[in-house]
Design a protein around this motif. Structure first.
Motif, PDB file in Angstrom:
ATOM      1  N   LEU A 113      66.055  -7.196  31.221  1.00  0.00           N
ATOM      2  CA  LEU A 113      66.560  -7.135  29.858  1.00  0.00           C
ATOM      3  C   LEU A 113      67.426  -5.890  29.694  1.00  0.00           C
ATOM      4  O   LEU A 113      67.312  -4.944  30.488  1.00  0.00           O
ATOM      5  CB  LEU A 113      65.396  -7.099  28.859  1.00  0.00           C
ATOM      6  CG  LEU A 113      64.565  -8.375  28.775  1.00  0.00           C
ATOM      7  CD1 LEU A 113      63.335  -8.148  27.897  1.00  0.00           C
ATOM      8  CD2 LEU A 113      65.393  -9.530  28.255  1.00  0.00           C
ATOM      9  N   PRO A 114      68.311  -5.863  28.700  1.00  0.00           N
ATOM     10  CA  PRO A 114      69.119  -4.660  28.474  1.00  0.00           C
ATOM     11  C   PRO A 114      68.243  -3.420  28.346  1.00  0.00           C
ATOM     12  O   PRO A 114      67.262  -3.413  27.603  1.00  0.00           O
ATOM     13  CB  PRO A 114      69.846  -4.975  27.169  1.00  0.00           C
ATOM     14  CG  PRO A 114      69.955  -6.463  27.151  1.00  0.00           C
ATOM     15  CD  PRO A 114      68.680  -6.956  27.773  1.00  0.00           C
ATOM     16  N   GLY A 115      68.593  -2.391  29.123  1.00  0.00           N
ATOM     17  CA  GLY A 115      67.826  -1.153  29.111  1.00  0.00           C
ATOM     18  C   GLY A 115      66.673  -1.120  30.090  1.00  0.00           C
ATOM     19  O   GLY A 115      66.068  -0.061  30.280  1.00  0.00           O
TER      20      GLY A 115
ATOM     21  N   PHE B  24      71.632  -2.737  32.880  1.00  0.00           N
ATOM     22  CA  PHE B  24      72.767  -3.172  32.073  1.00  0.00           C
ATOM     23  C   PHE B  24      72.401  -3.013  30.601  1.00  0.00           C
ATOM     24  O   PHE B  24      71.227  -2.849  30.230  1.00  0.00           O
ATOM     25  CB  PHE B  24      73.174  -4.609  32.416  1.00  0.00           C
ATOM     26  CG  PHE B  24      72.285  -5.683  31.852  1.00  0.00           C
ATOM     27  CD1 PHE B  24      72.745  -6.538  30.870  1.00  0.00           C
ATOM     28  CD2 PHE B  24      70.985  -5.867  32.327  1.00  0.00           C
ATOM     29  CE1 PHE B  24      71.938  -7.542  30.359  1.00  0.00           C
ATOM     30  CE2 PHE B  24      70.178  -6.864  31.830  1.00  0.00           C
ATOM     31  CZ  PHE B  24      70.656  -7.707  30.841  1.00  0.00           C
ATOM     32  N   ASP B  25      73.430  -3.026  29.743  1.00  0.00           N
ATOM     33  CA  ASP B  25      73.201  -2.790  28.321  1.00  0.00           C
ATOM     34  C   ASP B  25      73.494  -4.040  27.504  1.00  0.00           C
ATOM     35  O   ASP B  25      73.946  -5.069  28.030  1.00  0.00           O
ATOM     36  CB  ASP B  25      74.017  -1.593  27.819  1.00  0.00           C
ATOM     37  CG  ASP B  25      75.523  -1.782  28.009  1.00  0.00           C
ATOM     38  OD1 ASP B  25      75.989  -2.946  28.051  1.00  0.00           O
ATOM     39  OD2 ASP B  25      76.238  -0.773  28.132  1.00  0.00           O
ATOM     40  N   SER B  26      73.267  -3.950  26.201  1.00  0.00           N
ATOM     41  CA  SER B  26      73.436  -5.104  25.325  1.00  0.00           C
ATOM     42  C   SER B  26      74.896  -5.470  25.101  1.00  0.00           C
ATOM     43  O   SER B  26      75.191  -6.547  24.578  1.00  0.00           O
ATOM     44  CB  SER B  26      72.755  -4.828  23.978  1.00  0.00           C
ATOM     45  OG  SER B  26      73.309  -3.669  23.379  1.00  0.00           O
ATOM     46  N   LEU B  27      75.832  -4.586  25.530  1.00  0.00           N
ATOM     47  CA  LEU B  27      77.249  -4.912  25.420  1.00  0.00           C
ATOM     48  C   LEU B  27      77.746  -5.747  26.598  1.00  0.00           C
ATOM     49  O   LEU B  27      78.821  -6.336  26.534  1.00  0.00           O
ATOM     50  CB  LEU B  27      78.078  -3.625  25.337  1.00  0.00           C
ATOM     51  CG  LEU B  27      77.864  -2.749  24.101  1.00  0.00           C
ATOM     52  CD1 LEU B  27      78.675  -1.464  24.218  1.00  0.00           C
ATOM     53  CD2 LEU B  27      78.241  -3.503  22.833  1.00  0.00           C
ATOM     54  N   GLY B  28      76.958  -5.769  27.707  1.00  0.00           N
ATOM     55  CA  GLY B  28      77.336  -6.545  28.873  1.00  0.00           C
ATOM     56  C   GLY B  28      77.868  -5.733  30.019  1.00  0.00           C
ATOM     57  O   GLY B  28      78.540  -6.279  30.911  1.00  0.00           O
TER      58      GLY B  28
ATOM     59  N   PHE C 145      79.771  -4.338  36.945  1.00  0.00           N
ATOM     60  CA  PHE C 145      80.502  -5.487  36.413  1.00  0.00           C
ATOM     61  C   PHE C 145      80.342  -5.503  34.896  1.00  0.00           C
ATOM     62  O   PHE C 145      79.456  -4.842  34.332  1.00  0.00           O
ATOM     63  CB  PHE C 145      80.005  -6.803  37.022  1.00  0.00           C
ATOM     64  CG  PHE C 145      78.618  -7.216  36.587  1.00  0.00           C
ATOM     65  CD1 PHE C 145      78.396  -7.854  35.365  1.00  0.00           C
ATOM     66  CD2 PHE C 145      77.521  -6.996  37.409  1.00  0.00           C
ATOM     67  CE1 PHE C 145      77.128  -8.248  34.976  1.00  0.00           C
ATOM     68  CE2 PHE C 145      76.245  -7.371  37.026  1.00  0.00           C
ATOM     69  CZ  PHE C 145      76.042  -7.998  35.807  1.00  0.00           C
ATOM     70  N   VAL C 146      81.223  -6.258  34.259  1.00  0.00           N
ATOM     71  CA  VAL C 146      81.105  -6.519  32.829  1.00  0.00           C
ATOM     72  C   VAL C 146      81.093  -8.025  32.641  1.00  0.00           C
ATOM     73  O   VAL C 146      81.730  -8.775  33.396  1.00  0.00           O
ATOM     74  CB  VAL C 146      82.259  -5.896  32.020  1.00  0.00           C
ATOM     75  CG1 VAL C 146      82.200  -4.383  32.087  1.00  0.00           C
ATOM     76  CG2 VAL C 146      83.599  -6.402  32.497  1.00  0.00           C
TER      77      VAL C 146
ATOM     78  N   ARG D 107      70.890 -10.863  25.525  1.00  0.00           N
ATOM     79  CA  ARG D 107      71.276 -11.033  26.919  1.00  0.00           C
ATOM     80  C   ARG D 107      70.046 -10.957  27.817  1.00  0.00           C
ATOM     81  O   ARG D 107      69.054 -10.287  27.495  1.00  0.00           O
ATOM     82  CB  ARG D 107      72.271  -9.952  27.359  1.00  0.00           C
ATOM     83  CG  ARG D 107      73.555  -9.885  26.536  1.00  0.00           C
ATOM     84  CD  ARG D 107      74.481  -8.803  27.092  1.00  0.00           C
ATOM     85  NE  ARG D 107      75.655  -8.593  26.243  1.00  0.00           N
ATOM     86  CZ  ARG D 107      76.765  -9.309  26.305  1.00  0.00           C
ATOM     87  NH1 ARG D 107      76.848 -10.287  27.191  1.00  0.00           N
ATOM     88  NH2 ARG D 107      77.784  -9.060  25.502  1.00  0.00           N
ATOM     89  N   ARG D 108      70.156 -11.619  28.947  1.00  0.00           N
ATOM     90  CA  ARG D 108      69.130 -11.505  29.993  1.00  0.00           C
ATOM     91  C   ARG D 108      69.790 -11.746  31.347  1.00  0.00           C
ATOM     92  O   ARG D 108      70.617 -12.647  31.499  1.00  0.00           O
ATOM     93  CB  ARG D 108      67.987 -12.500  29.771  1.00  0.00           C
ATOM     94  CG  ARG D 108      68.418 -13.948  29.613  1.00  0.00           C
ATOM     95  CD  ARG D 108      67.264 -14.831  29.154  1.00  0.00           C
ATOM     96  NE  ARG D 108      67.714 -16.179  28.855  1.00  0.00           N
ATOM     97  CZ  ARG D 108      67.672 -17.213  29.696  1.00  0.00           C
ATOM     98  NH1 ARG D 108      67.186 -17.029  30.911  1.00  0.00           N
ATOM     99  NH2 ARG D 108      68.101 -18.398  29.331  1.00  0.00           N
TER     100      ARG D 108
END
Length: 792
Positions: free
Chosen positions: A156-158, A228-232, A242-243, A253-254
């Motif tokens: 998950l993000p973070g 990765f973060d919640s922005l992608g 990557f983005v 996101r997951r």
């Protein structure tokens, strides 16, 4: 009276305390979440995540965290699962935060299935945060345990991926137990995808034929961390970044390692929208290793996805799961004059090259393969950059891909004059990739809850503490009985085999009329199933030992896959009846063939090699070490091509790799005459007991003499007293050049390869040495029979 009534109500209420519900984001000490109460769910404060029991099969449940969905149960969006490999029953299972500060998941049997392994006597709670992290912390805010530290197949993000963690894919879309694929930092500090299959393992991302720096990676770091973060945006310490395609928007996101071995990022705006793929690591799914199993090829079309195809002359092992691959329908000999090659254009099989010749022509490449008994084919391809043809001979046919862009061909080694063709294979065996093994958790219904209600009413009405005591004793007895049935039912159903009814198998065998064999565990009958397949149906005796053999065979065979193992199709566990359904072997057992004198020397050599291969697989290539413990001619079956198949796992034993001298094997196992000395002298039991039994069987195949029966020759000059090993060893010590002729079974006839037979005898004598440490391993036996036996 009031005291008795209060005590009664306390005892009864404590039995049903697990039924209390929870709808908050936290679970406090002494509280539980019950699998039987759909309202027992933790919901994050922002309501993005939920945690509770999710159904992952028929009456099979796991405790999981998932993205909150319009519909309650959503195992496919689960971000973390506590007990992915050990689902619990839909009755009486619960997750509790104990007063000692430990989070415990118990099954219907009240056994601990999963635990946080924490201790804290300070006030503490289990809290589901807005980020999807399930955290156990005490009143001072100290984190005792958190789900982010133990990911399953999702980030998950973070949530960081570190040197101590890895993602492990699910077995299939419907089976969430651990699969074959892993995302982790390898030994060179590079974030990688690995295939860890039943028999082989390999890395496939980044591209293994390129150096790390060729793909922008660096292993000059020691931090090993990725997130990765919640922005992608994704960053890794090996310089991989990557983005997503929707980068910049704050979305749900997951990042998930899917069951097909590809890693993807899924995004959506809210619970009202569907998830979509915003990034994936591998564009062509056929680049994933093991995706179609051995002896197969994978083709990829962006519109329809992947399709798997058995190689010509091969058939599918498991129609519901391509990861088991295919198996050959023919046998190859070491004689190059008996082989031919079938061209498969545009087919590439990556890895397992025995020889590589950078500049080669077709004839020399073909000759190189023919000179090698282990060569199953070769790849012959043109290099546009270098302007010449390259030759790769293959010892294993894995990771096959069909691609029109591949400028080359793979040439499959087949028996000479065989009728197999590429066109025939495509028509008969092409299937879409399927890997949907449904988990199931049998539950035998009983009326405990109704009777408990009646007892509660009586206890409350009359205040009779004695009644409650009787109820508690009765309840525990019934619970134990029902639990045992539940566990047995799940154990059998989770193997993935078909469950037959007793009436089906009775009809298939025409009332168990045609007996084809019998042993200590039961009687084997020939039957015809409803789909017209011939089957061998083993009816176990009703004794307690028969049930133990039944559970051993079903459980062990469910883990195994080898061309020289008998294939099991199903079972019956109905009342007192215990039956096993196997593939039918046209040529019966090795014992029957030895008695009927139907085996020439080449068949006997092939049987010895096939048995060595399967025992090497059991001893060295499985996740656990498996000892068969009863190798004898009666347990070696022969198919229509006289390919040996090892059967009867009733006496098998699994050993932990880290503790091969397992003290748990205490009961003597096996058959007199084939048992190693270790059993008699109470020595440590290792895989060398199977090596000894194998050696006895080989000596029996060569000589035609039983290790337990005394025989006098027709001329009366020599008496064989049943001591097979001593008799063969005495003959082999003679300097007479004809000693092999004196030993070999007269039924073999005068035409045989004396050098190969002598090698086989020497190998067998080494296998039956008294000192177990002096015996070879089965892998060494395979190497000798394949290499030295084929040099002449």
């Amino acid at each position: 009276m009031r005291l008795v009534l209060s005590t009664t109500l306390f005892l009864v209420s404590s039995l049903f305390s697990s039924q209390c519900s929870s709808s908050s984001s936290s679970l406090r000490k002494g509280s539980s979440l019950s699998v039987e109460n759909p309202q027992d769910v933790l919901i994050s404060p922002n309501r993005t995540f939920s945690a509770g029991f999710v159904g992952i099969g028929e009456n099979a449940y796991s405790f999981a965290i998932w993205f909150t969905e319009p519909h309650f149960h959503a195992p496919n969006t689960a971000t973390w699962i506590a007990n992915r490999d050990h689902p619990v029953n839909g009755k009486r299972s619960k997750l509790s935060l104990t007063h000692s500060g430990n989070v415990v998941l118990v099954d219907a049997s009240f056994n601990t299935v999963w635990s946080s392994n924490t201790v804290s006597f300070a006030p503490s709670e289990l809290h589901l945060g807005d980020d999807g992290n399930l955290v156990l912390h005490d009143s001072r805010g100290t984190i005792l345990w958190q789900s982010f530290d133990f990911p399953t197949d999702t980030l998950l993000p973070g949530q960081p991926l570190t040197r101590h963690t890895q993602l492990v894919s699910s077995r299939s879309e419907s089976n969430h137990s651990s699969g074959f694929y892993k995302l982790l930092f390898d030994d060179e500090n590079v974030l990688s995808l690995h295939y860890d299959g039943p028999s082989v393992s390999s890395s496939y991302w980044p591209k293994p034929w390129l150096l790390s720096w060729d793909v922008g990676r660096t292993y000059f770091n020691s931090s090993k961390i990725a997130a990765f973060d919640s922005l992608g945006l994704f960053n890794s310490s090996d310089n991989f970044t990557f983005v997503t395609s929707d980068y910049g928007a704050v979305l749900q996101r997951r990042l998930k390692l899917d069951c097909d071995g590809n890693v993807r990022v899924y995004s959506r705006m809210s619970v009202l929208e569907k998830w979509y793929v915003s990034w994936q690591g591998i564009s062509n799914g056929c680049l994933v290793h093991g995706i179609c199993g051995a002896y197969s090829t994978c083709g990829y079309d962006p519109m329809i996805g992947k399709t798997c195809l058995c190689l010509p002359g091969h058939r599918l092992n498991n129609f519901s799961d391509w990861s088991y691959g295919c198996e050959p329908m023919f046998d190859l000999t070491c004689d190059g004059n008996e082989s031919s090659f079938l061209e498969m254009r545009g087919v590439e099989l990556y890895g397992y090259d025995n020889h590589y010749v950078e500049v080669s022509n077709y004839s020399s490449c073909e000759s190189l393969c023919l000179r090698d008994c282990t060569c199953k084919g070769f790849q012959y391809s043109y290099s546009d950059k270098k302007g010449f043809f390259r030759c790769y001979t293959k010892t294993q046919l894995l990771n096959g891909r069909r691609s029109p862009k591949f400028t080359g061909s793979t040439y499959l080694r087949l028996p000479k004059n065989s009728s197999f063709s590429v066109k025939q294979s495509a028509v008969e065996t092409v299937h879409d990739h399927v890997c949907s093994v449904q988990l199931r958790r049998d539950y035998i219904k009983a009326r405990v809850s109704h009777v408990a209600t009646v007892f509660q009413w009586f206890a409350t009405a009359f205040g009779a503490l004695e009644m409650v005591s009787i109820f508690v004793v009765w309840f525990l007895i019934r619970t134990n009985q029902r639990t045992n049935a539940d566990l047995q039912g799940y154990y059998l159903a989770a193997t993935g085999f078909r469950k037959f009814s007793y009436s089906e198998l009775k009809k298939a065998t025409k009332g168990f009329r045609y007996e084809i064999g019998r042993g200590a565990g039961g009687v084997v009958y020939k039957g015809i199933l409803s789909d017209q397949r011939n089957a061998a149906i083993k009816r176990l005796y009703n004794a307690k030992q028969g049930e133990g053999e039944f559970l051993a065979e079903v459980g062990i065979i469910g883990r195994l896959n080898h061309m020289n193992l008998i294939e099991m199709w199903g079972y019956c566990a109905e009342g007192k009846h215990r039956l096993l359904v196997y593939e039918y072997m046209e040529n019966g057992s090795l014992a029957q063939n030895l008695a009927s004198n139907t085996l020439d020397w080449s068949k006997r050599y092939k049987i010895a090699l096939g048995m060595a291969r399967v025992l090497a697989y059991l001893h060295e290539e499985c996740l656990e070490w498996i000892l068969h413990c009863d190798i004898k001619p009666q347990n070696i079956l022969l198919d229509s091509n006289y390919q040996p198949k090892l059967a009867d796992f009733g006496l098998s034993k699994l050993l932990n790799r880290n503790n091969p001298n397992n003290p748990s094997i205490s009961m003597i196992r096996g058959t007199r005459g084939y048992m190693a000395p270790e059993w008699v002298f109470n020595l440590a039991i290792t895989s060398k007991v199977d090596v000894y039994s194998y050696g006895i069987v080989v000596l029996e195949m060569i000589t035609g003499k039983s290790p337990t029966t005394s025989v006098q020759n027709i001329d009366g000059e020599e008496t064989y007293d049943g001591r097979l090993v001593a008799w063969v060893r005495e003959k082999s010590s003679n300097t007479n050049a004809s000693w092999v002729e004196q030993i070999i079974d007269p039924a073999v006839g005068p035409h045989y390869d004396s050098i190969k037979m002598e090698i086989l005898i020497r190998v067998a004598l080494n296998c039956v040495l008294e000192d177990k440490d002096s015996r070879p391993t089965m892998r060494q036996v395979v190497e000798v029979l394949q290499c030295h036996g084929s040099d002449h």
